[in-house]
Design a protein around this motif. Structure first.
Motif, PDB file in Angstrom:
ATOM      1  N   ARG A   1       8.021 -70.238  65.935  1.00  0.00           N
ATOM      2  CA  ARG A   1       8.289 -70.224  64.496  1.00  0.00           C
ATOM      3  C   ARG A   1       6.989 -70.278  63.696  1.00  0.00           C
ATOM      4  N   ALA A   2       6.031 -71.078  64.167  1.00  0.00           N
ATOM      5  CA  ALA A   2       4.735 -71.171  63.471  1.00  0.00           C
ATOM      6  C   ALA A   2       4.004 -69.833  63.560  1.00  0.00           C
TER       7      ALA A   2
ATOM      8  N   GLY B   1       5.351 -66.920  63.847  1.00  0.00           N
ATOM      9  CA  GLY B   1       6.041 -65.994  62.959  1.00  0.00           C
ATOM     10  C   GLY B   1       5.672 -66.207  61.499  1.00  0.00           C
ATOM     11  N   ALA B   2       5.564 -67.481  61.097  1.00  0.00           N
ATOM     12  CA  ALA B   2       5.229 -67.786  59.700  1.00  0.00           C
ATOM     13  C   ALA B   2       3.812 -67.337  59.369  1.00  0.00           C
ATOM     14  N   VAL B   3       2.866 -67.620  60.255  1.00  0.00           N
ATOM     15  CA  VAL B   3       1.468 -67.236  60.016  1.00  0.00           C
ATOM     16  C   VAL B   3       1.323 -65.714  60.049  1.00  0.00           C
TER      17      VAL B   3
ATOM     18  N   GLY C   1       3.666 -63.476  59.382  1.00  0.00           N
ATOM     19  CA  GLY C   1       4.300 -62.927  58.189  1.00  0.00           C
ATOM     20  C   GLY C   1       3.425 -63.065  56.956  1.00  0.00           C
ATOM     21  N   THR C   2       2.784 -64.231  56.824  1.00  0.00           N
ATOM     22  CA  THR C   2       1.882 -64.464  55.694  1.00  0.00           C
ATOM     23  C   THR C   2       0.683 -63.522  55.769  1.00  0.00           C
TER      24      THR C   2
END
Length: 197
Positions: free
Chosen positions: A109-110, A112-114, A116-117
């Motif tokens: 999840r981390a 994916g978040a990084v 995506g950003t």
């Protein structure tokens, strides 16, 4: 034209072809890569290609930095942000090959978040850099492609609203990848006659 610029253009073309193919496949009802194939050879190959593309595009921006900046601090600042972001995306996509083996974890999840950003920042920085370079005739082709997502993204959203499944970031990605790569292919300004090399 340097080897890095040539390699970047080739990688950008291949990544763009893959993105457009996935966009068309998605519009027809089935993306090329599915979640079930997260650890398969196709996804691994795609991650390697995108990682290499991001790394080569970052190298183009670093190698041609002085010619792109032309002494303008604003251009240099945005170019450095985009270079750093592309470098981060290169690392993330290569690391993603291993991270994909651990879905439903905090690490995944981390990641994916990084990612995506970083992906969003790539578009923002790319458009700003393109806008700053539009008045430079020798860089205009790349600059136009870098700013093209301003038009492509709304059109993609509209297309998806009218024909669900046809909205895909691949159209905007193609413009951005090729725009950065073309900055590396533009000729270096000629030296004045009589100046020693």
């Amino acid at each position: 034209m340097t080897r890095i610029a040539t390699a970047a253009l080739g990688a950008a073309a291949l990544s763009s072809l893959l993105s457009i193919a996935d966009a068309v496949a998605g519009g027809l009802g089935d993306h090329l890569l599915s979640e079930e194939d997260a650890t398969g050879w196709a996804t691994t190959g795609t991650s390697l290609l995108l990682g290499a593309t991001f790394a080569l595009l970052a190298a183009v921006l670093a190698q041609r930095g002085r010619d792109i900046d032309a002494g303008r601090r604003s251009v240099r600042a945005v170019r450095l942000v985009l270079t750093a972001d592309l470098t981060l995306l290169a690392v993330l996509f290569i690391a993603g090959i291993l991270v994909a083996r651990y879905p439903d974890t905090v690490l995944y999840r981390a990641w994916g978040a990084v990612s995506g950003t970083g992906f969003l920042l790539m578009f923002v920085a790319g458009v700003i850099l393109g806008a700053l370079l539009l008045r430079r005739p020798e860089l205009r082709t790349g600059a136009i492609l870098l700013t093209a997502p301003l038009v492509i993204i709304p059109l993609t959203i509209a297309a998806n609203a009218m024909a669900p499944g046809w909205g895909h970031p691949g159209y905007a990605e193609t413009a951005l990848y090729l725009g950065v790569a073309l900055l590396g292919l533009e000729p270096v300004p000629a030296r004045p006659v009589g100046v020693a090399r």
